[in-house]
Design a protein around this motif. Sequence first.
Motif, PDB file in Angstrom:
ATOM      1  N   ALA A  51      10.872 -59.079  -4.694  1.00 50.57           N
ATOM      2  CA  ALA A  51      11.937 -59.181  -5.886  1.00 50.57           C
ATOM      3  C   ALA A  51      11.064 -59.749  -7.340  1.00 50.57           C
ATOM      4  O   ALA A  51      10.110 -60.567  -7.276  1.00 50.57           O
ATOM      5  CB  ALA A  51      12.740 -60.560  -5.307  1.00 50.57           C
ATOM      6  N   GLY A  52      11.601 -59.028  -8.446  1.00 49.47           N
ATOM      7  CA  GLY A  52      10.653 -59.453  -9.736  1.00 49.47           C
ATOM      8  C   GLY A  52       9.586 -58.750 -10.187  1.00 49.47           C
ATOM      9  O   GLY A  52       8.869 -58.974 -11.318  1.00 49.47           O
ATOM     10  N   LEU A  53       9.120 -57.873  -9.367  1.00 44.82           N
ATOM     11  CA  LEU A  53       8.050 -57.075  -9.662  1.00 44.82           C
ATOM     12  C   LEU A  53       8.313 -56.151 -11.006  1.00 44.82           C
ATOM     13  O   LEU A  53       9.425 -55.518 -10.970  1.00 44.82           O
ATOM     14  CB  LEU A  53       7.425 -56.033  -8.657  1.00 44.82           C
ATOM     15  N   GLU A  54       7.249 -55.847 -11.593  1.00 46.50           N
ATOM     16  CA  GLU A  54       7.428 -54.882 -12.715  1.00 46.50           C
ATOM     17  C   GLU A  54       6.227 -54.247 -13.060  1.00 46.50           C
ATOM     18  O   GLU A  54       5.274 -54.401 -12.669  1.00 46.50           O
ATOM     19  CB  GLU A  54       8.129 -55.506 -13.844  1.00 46.50           C
ATOM     20  N   GLY A  55       6.462 -52.964 -13.765  1.00 47.15           N
ATOM     21  CA  GLY A  55       5.089 -52.267 -14.294  1.00 47.15           C
ATOM     22  C   GLY A  55       4.766 -51.526 -13.151  1.00 47.15           C
ATOM     23  O   GLY A  55       5.479 -51.014 -12.328  1.00 47.15           O
ATOM     24  N   ARG A  56       3.345 -51.193 -13.233  1.00 48.27           N
ATOM     25  CA  ARG A  56       2.445 -50.371 -12.320  1.00 48.27           C
ATOM     26  C   ARG A  56       2.243 -51.208 -10.950  1.00 48.27           C
ATOM     27  O   ARG A  56       1.496 -52.409 -11.207  1.00 48.27           O
ATOM     28  CB  ARG A  56       1.243 -49.833 -12.821  1.00 48.27           C
ATOM     29  N   VAL A  57       2.578 -50.768  -9.880  1.00 52.98           N
ATOM     30  CA  VAL A  57       2.600 -51.426  -8.594  1.00 52.98           C
ATOM     31  C   VAL A  57       1.802 -50.590  -7.537  1.00 52.98           C
ATOM     32  O   VAL A  57       1.960 -49.390  -7.431  1.00 52.98           O
ATOM     33  CB  VAL A  57       3.623 -52.070  -7.837  1.00 52.98           C
ATOM     34  N   LEU A  58       0.665 -51.260  -6.932  1.00 53.93           N
ATOM     35  CA  LEU A  58       0.000 -50.711  -5.718  1.00 53.93           C
ATOM     36  C   LEU A  58       0.268 -51.265  -4.423  1.00 53.93           C
ATOM     37  O   LEU A  58       0.115 -52.535  -4.447  1.00 53.93           O
ATOM     38  CB  LEU A  58      -1.585 -50.637  -6.044  1.00 53.93           C
ATOM     39  N   GLU A  59       0.908 -50.487  -3.484  1.00 56.80           N
ATOM     40  CA  GLU A  59       1.054 -51.018  -2.254  1.00 56.80           C
ATOM     41  C   GLU A  59      -0.145 -50.720  -1.288  1.00 56.80           C
ATOM     42  O   GLU A  59      -0.274 -49.524  -0.956  1.00 56.80           O
ATOM     43  CB  GLU A  59       2.440 -50.771  -1.727  1.00 56.80           C
ATOM     44  N   LEU A  79       1.997 -46.692  -6.491  1.00 56.31           N
ATOM     45  CA  LEU A  79       1.184 -45.915  -5.719  1.00 56.31           C
ATOM     46  C   LEU A  79       1.006 -46.537  -4.309  1.00 56.31           C
ATOM     47  O   LEU A  79       0.777 -47.811  -4.165  1.00 56.31           O
ATOM     48  CB  LEU A  79       0.058 -46.028  -6.539  1.00 56.31           C
ATOM     49  N   ALA A  80       1.679 -45.561  -3.330  1.00 58.34           N
ATOM     50  CA  ALA A  80       1.591 -46.410  -1.980  1.00 58.34           C
ATOM     51  C   ALA A  80       0.152 -45.598  -1.287  1.00 58.34           C
ATOM     52  O   ALA A  80       0.002 -44.233  -0.964  1.00 58.34           O
ATOM     53  CB  ALA A  80       2.586 -45.909  -1.261  1.00 58.34           C
ATOM     54  N   VAL A  81      -0.580 -46.499  -0.853  1.00 55.52           N
ATOM     55  CA  VAL A  81      -2.027 -46.076   0.055  1.00 55.52           C
ATOM     56  C   VAL A  81      -1.917 -46.198   1.376  1.00 55.52           C
ATOM     57  O   VAL A  81      -1.703 -47.476   1.650  1.00 55.52           O
ATOM     58  CB  VAL A  81      -2.979 -46.648  -0.791  1.00 55.52           C
ATOM     59  N   GLU A  82      -2.048 -45.204   1.979  1.00 50.37           N
ATOM     60  CA  GLU A  82      -1.968 -45.347   3.534  1.00 50.37           C
ATOM     61  C   GLU A  82      -2.921 -44.533   4.301  1.00 50.37           C
ATOM     62  O   GLU A  82      -2.755 -42.963   4.189  1.00 50.37           O
ATOM     63  CB  GLU A  82      -0.415 -44.973   4.092  1.00 50.37           C
ATOM     64  N   PRO A  83      -3.670 -44.975   5.236  1.00 49.92           N
ATOM     65  CA  PRO A  83      -4.666 -44.142   5.787  1.00 49.92           C
ATOM     66  C   PRO A  83      -4.146 -42.917   6.913  1.00 49.92           C
ATOM     67  O   PRO A  83      -4.724 -41.910   7.097  1.00 49.92           O
ATOM     68  CB  PRO A  83      -5.509 -45.074   6.670  1.00 49.92           C
ATOM     69  N   ASP A  84      -2.619 -43.362   7.526  1.00 51.13           N
ATOM     70  CA  ASP A  84      -2.486 -42.645   8.765  1.00 51.13           C
ATOM     71  C   ASP A  84      -1.526 -41.360   8.200  1.00 51.13           C
ATOM     72  O   ASP A  84      -0.447 -41.563   7.319  1.00 51.13           O
ATOM     73  CB  ASP A  84      -1.745 -43.494   9.650  1.00 51.13           C
ATOM     74  N   PRO A  85      -2.014 -39.976   8.673  1.00 57.80           N
ATOM     75  CA  PRO A  85      -0.853 -39.122   8.093  1.00 57.80           C
ATOM     76  C   PRO A  85       0.359 -39.115   8.506  1.00 57.80           C
ATOM     77  O   PRO A  85       1.447 -38.757   7.994  1.00 57.80           O
ATOM     78  CB  PRO A  85      -1.627 -37.798   8.746  1.00 57.80           C
ATOM     79  N   THR A  86       0.606 -39.655   9.967  1.00 58.12           N
ATOM     80  CA  THR A  86       1.943 -39.677  10.459  1.00 58.12           C
ATOM     81  C   THR A  86       2.698 -40.713   9.671  1.00 58.12           C
ATOM     82  O   THR A  86       4.143 -40.393   9.384  1.00 58.12           O
ATOM     83  CB  THR A  86       1.691 -40.244  12.120  1.00 58.12           C
ATOM     84  N   ALA A  87       2.366 -41.932   9.303  1.00 59.47           N
ATOM     85  CA  ALA A  87       2.980 -42.811   8.545  1.00 59.47           C
ATOM     86  C   ALA A  87       3.342 -42.185   7.368  1.00 59.47           C
ATOM     87  O   ALA A  87       4.335 -42.522   6.654  1.00 59.47           O
ATOM     88  CB  ALA A  87       2.093 -43.959   8.482  1.00 59.47           C
ATOM     89  N   VAL A 122      -0.355 -55.761  -6.950  1.00 63.76           N
ATOM     90  CA  VAL A 122      -0.810 -55.255  -5.732  1.00 63.76           C
ATOM     91  C   VAL A 122      -0.127 -55.981  -4.577  1.00 63.76           C
ATOM     92  O   VAL A 122       0.199 -57.229  -4.531  1.00 63.76           O
ATOM     93  CB  VAL A 122      -2.251 -55.397  -5.477  1.00 63.76           C
ATOM     94  N   VAL A 123       0.402 -55.220  -3.522  1.00 63.53           N
ATOM     95  CA  VAL A 123       1.287 -55.929  -2.611  1.00 63.53           C
ATOM     96  C   VAL A 123       0.442 -55.526  -1.169  1.00 63.53           C
ATOM     97  O   VAL A 123       0.116 -54.475  -0.972  1.00 63.53           O
ATOM     98  CB  VAL A 123       2.633 -54.964  -2.482  1.00 63.53           C
ATOM     99  N   VAL A 124       0.298 -56.397  -0.514  1.00 66.17           N
ATOM    100  CA  VAL A 124       0.049 -56.219   1.090  1.00 66.17           C
ATOM    101  C   VAL A 124       0.779 -56.929   2.107  1.00 66.17           C
ATOM    102  O   VAL A 124       1.171 -58.093   1.660  1.00 66.17           O
ATOM    103  CB  VAL A 124      -1.601 -56.789   1.180  1.00 66.17           C
ATOM    104  N   MET A 125       1.402 -56.284   3.068  1.00 68.22           N
ATOM    105  CA  MET A 125       1.944 -56.825   4.215  1.00 68.22           C
ATOM    106  C   MET A 125       1.400 -56.384   5.557  1.00 68.22           C
ATOM    107  O   MET A 125       1.219 -55.324   5.892  1.00 68.22           O
ATOM    108  CB  MET A 125       3.483 -56.367   4.057  1.00 68.22           C
ATOM    109  N   GLY A 126       0.820 -57.377   6.190  1.00 64.10           N
ATOM    110  CA  GLY A 126       0.415 -57.114   7.538  1.00 64.10           C
ATOM    111  C   GLY A 126      -0.961 -56.259   7.186  1.00 64.10           C
ATOM    112  O   GLY A 126      -1.450 -55.516   8.122  1.00 64.10           O
ATOM    113  N   VAL A 127      -1.772 -56.459   6.451  1.00 62.77           N
ATOM    114  CA  VAL A 127      -2.980 -55.751   5.937  1.00 62.77           C
ATOM    115  C   VAL A 127      -4.013 -56.701   6.437  1.00 62.77           C
ATOM    116  O   VAL A 127      -5.059 -56.301   6.977  1.00 62.77           O
ATOM    117  CB  VAL A 127      -3.108 -55.259   4.666  1.00 62.77           C
TER     118      VAL A 127
END
Length: 228
Positions: A51-59, A79-87, A122-127
């Motif tokens: 909540a409240g995020l704005e602008g350019r965000v990287l997860e 921009l969502a960065v994820e190493p796993d192709p299935t995900a 930048v957002v991290v959850m369980g990383v």
Amino acid sequence: MSKRHPSVPATEPSGSTLYGPQQSRFARFLERREQRRPDPGARELRRRLLAGLEGRVLEVGSGDGRSFEHYPAEVTALLAVEPDPTARESAAERARGAMVPIEIVEGDAEGLPADDGSFDAVVVMGVLCSVSEPAVVLRELRRVLRPGGELRFWEHVRSRHLWFRAVQRIVDRLFWTQALGGCETTRDTEAAIRTAGFRIDRLERGFHSSSFLTITSAPYVLGVANRS
């Protein structure tokens, strides 16, 4: 363990991943249970974090994209960065229904595909509970944030109660870390964030588990840190 989408290599030393053909039976069970009966507590924590995020965000470690629905319209690009192709494949489906423009790319937390100072948040959850070198990852997160930018985090952490922390260590050693893509539930992530040069502006400590089976991952920190 609630949602987790750690940014980990396609194959951990344990040989198990959270998605794809090397997914452990336990990870598969948790994923299918979440599909059948989504955890409302985890969903609310994601909503509050974003909540409240704005602008350019990287997860980082965006997993199957279950956070995408919570990004507010004020986010101009995600921009969502994820190493796993299935995900990434699952995330692409969710991205189509999101309120914000989302680009999903392959990458990992140790070497993000982004320029210095190019993101407002930048957002991290369980990383940070799952990567092998949290200090390296935090330096990378700090690098891509503009001065004054925000780090939003929701992470499994070690309990403040010594007896419960001992249980976490035992379960991690015997089962959890190997079965769930390298996740370690006993890290002091708050201290690691401060050591990396962030100023923590808001911090919540809580205890949430979707079932007794994931109880050792229940202690969490959720908060906002500033790249000073």
